[in-house]
Design a protein around this motif. Sequence first.
Motif, PDB file in Angstrom:
ATOM      1  N   VAL A 177       3.357  22.092  -6.708  1.00 23.67           N
ATOM      2  CA  VAL A 177       4.472  21.326  -6.167  1.00 23.67           C
ATOM      3  C   VAL A 177       4.365  21.386  -4.611  1.00 23.67           C
ATOM      4  N   ALA A 178       4.227  22.753  -4.024  1.00 22.48           N
ATOM      5  CA  ALA A 178       4.151  22.980  -2.465  1.00 22.48           C
ATOM      6  C   ALA A 178       3.032  22.224  -1.762  1.00 22.48           C
ATOM      7  N   GLU A 179       2.069  22.013  -2.388  1.00 23.34           N
ATOM      8  CA  GLU A 179       0.909  21.072  -1.949  1.00 23.34           C
ATOM      9  C   GLU A 179       1.160  19.714  -1.743  1.00 23.34           C
ATOM     10  N   ILE A 180       1.698  19.325  -2.804  1.00 19.59           N
ATOM     11  CA  ILE A 180       1.948  17.765  -2.733  1.00 19.59           C
ATOM     12  C   ILE A 180       3.331  17.487  -1.551  1.00 19.59           C
ATOM     13  N   ARG A 181       4.170  18.523  -1.824  1.00 20.10           N
ATOM     14  CA  ARG A 181       5.176  18.511  -0.657  1.00 20.10           C
ATOM     15  C   ARG A 181       4.601  18.537   0.760  1.00 20.10           C
ATOM     16  N   ARG A 182       3.559  19.551   1.003  1.00 13.16           N
ATOM     17  CA  ARG A 182       2.885  19.619   2.342  1.00 13.16           C
ATOM     18  C   ARG A 182       2.209  18.224   2.768  1.00 13.16           C
ATOM     19  N   GLU A 183       1.597  17.830   1.708  1.00 15.94           N
ATOM     20  CA  GLU A 183       1.160  16.338   1.889  1.00 15.94           C
ATOM     21  C   GLU A 183       1.870  15.249   2.208  1.00 15.94           C
ATOM     22  N   LYS A 228      -4.053   5.355   3.215  1.00 17.97           N
ATOM     23  CA  LYS A 228      -3.189   6.500   2.824  1.00 17.97           C
ATOM     24  C   LYS A 228      -4.085   7.779   2.091  1.00 17.97           C
ATOM     25  N   PRO A 229      -3.671   8.842   1.876  1.00 18.48           N
ATOM     26  CA  PRO A 229      -4.494   9.906   1.309  1.00 18.48           C
ATOM     27  C   PRO A 229      -4.725   9.442  -0.036  1.00 18.48           C
ATOM     28  N   GLU A 248       0.610  -1.090  -0.010  1.00 20.50           N
ATOM     29  CA  GLU A 248      -0.187   0.069   0.139  1.00 20.50           C
ATOM     30  C   GLU A 248       0.746   1.228   0.007  1.00 20.50           C
ATOM     31  N   TYR A 249       1.907   1.273   0.811  1.00 23.98           N
ATOM     32  CA  TYR A 249       2.901   2.313   0.739  1.00 23.98           C
ATOM     33  C   TYR A 249       3.321   2.629  -0.643  1.00 23.98           C
ATOM     34  N   LEU A 250       3.875   1.660  -1.414  1.00 23.46           N
ATOM     35  CA  LEU A 250       4.700   1.755  -2.538  1.00 23.46           C
ATOM     36  C   LEU A 250       3.516   2.514  -3.646  1.00 23.46           C
ATOM     37  N   ASP A 251       2.192   1.862  -3.460  1.00 23.05           N
ATOM     38  CA  ASP A 251       0.928   2.347  -4.364  1.00 23.05           C
ATOM     39  C   ASP A 251       0.726   3.840  -3.830  1.00 23.05           C
ATOM     40  N   GLY A 303       4.489  11.913   6.457  1.00 25.77           N
ATOM     41  CA  GLY A 303       5.827  11.168   7.374  1.00 25.77           C
ATOM     42  C   GLY A 303       6.732  10.972   6.344  1.00 25.77           C
ATOM     43  N   VAL A 304       6.444  11.108   4.958  1.00 27.21           N
ATOM     44  CA  VAL A 304       7.405  10.561   3.961  1.00 27.21           C
ATOM     45  C   VAL A 304       8.561  11.620   3.843  1.00 27.21           C
ATOM     46  N   LEU A 305       8.372  12.877   3.941  1.00 28.63           N
ATOM     47  CA  LEU A 305       9.492  14.098   4.021  1.00 28.63           C
ATOM     48  C   LEU A 305       9.517  14.555   5.390  1.00 28.63           C
TER      49      LEU A 305
END
Length: 174
Positions: free
Chosen positions: A22-28, A147-148, A1-4, A33-35
Motif C-alpha cells: 500500500v505504501a509503495e502505491i501511495r508513493r507512486e 503514465k507509469p 489516459e489519466y482515467l486508465d 501528482g495524484v496525491l
Amino acid sequence: EYLDYLESTLDSLSRVSSEKEVAEIRRELTAAGVLRAPKGGKERKIKPLGPMRYVSSTGYEILIGRSNAQNDELTLKTARRTDIWLHVQKVHGSHVIIRTNGKGEVPIPTLEEAANLAAFYSKAKNGSMVPVDYTLRKNVKKPNGAKPGMVIYLTNKTIYITPEEEKVNQMATE
C-alpha cells in the motif's frame, strides 16, 4: 489516459497483501501528482519491496510487478532485452518477466506457467481462456510522457489460459 492510469492503480490496490505494498502505491501516486505529499515533507521510509518472484517447473525465474511504477522498473530497467515479457491483453494487470538467461526462449511449460501468473495477477483473474500477449522485452517501449505502467509492444504472440490459483500456489517462490 489519466482515467486508465487510475483504474490500473485501483486494480493494483485490489491485489495488495501488505502495508508495504500500500505504501509503495501511495508513493507512486504522490510522485505522479495524484496525491499530495505528507505535510512537513515527511514520508515513512519503507524499503521498496521489489517484484514478486517465482521459479517455473523447468527452473526459470519469473518476476511480477506489484504496481504501475514497479511494472515500469521491472520491464524497462530490470529485464534484459532477451527476457520474455507477458501481459494480459487489453486488461489491467501486472507485467510479468521470464528470465531467459540470454536465450530469448523458454520451454512451453514455463511459458504457460508465466501466462497463468499474468492472468492471475490481473483484472481477468476470474476469467477463462484469457488472452496473454508475450514478446521479447526488446519489443516493449514506453511512449514519451506515458503514465507509469503504460507501454506499447510489437511482434507479440498470444497464449490463452484459464487462471488457476492452485498452480500459482504450487510454484516455488524465492
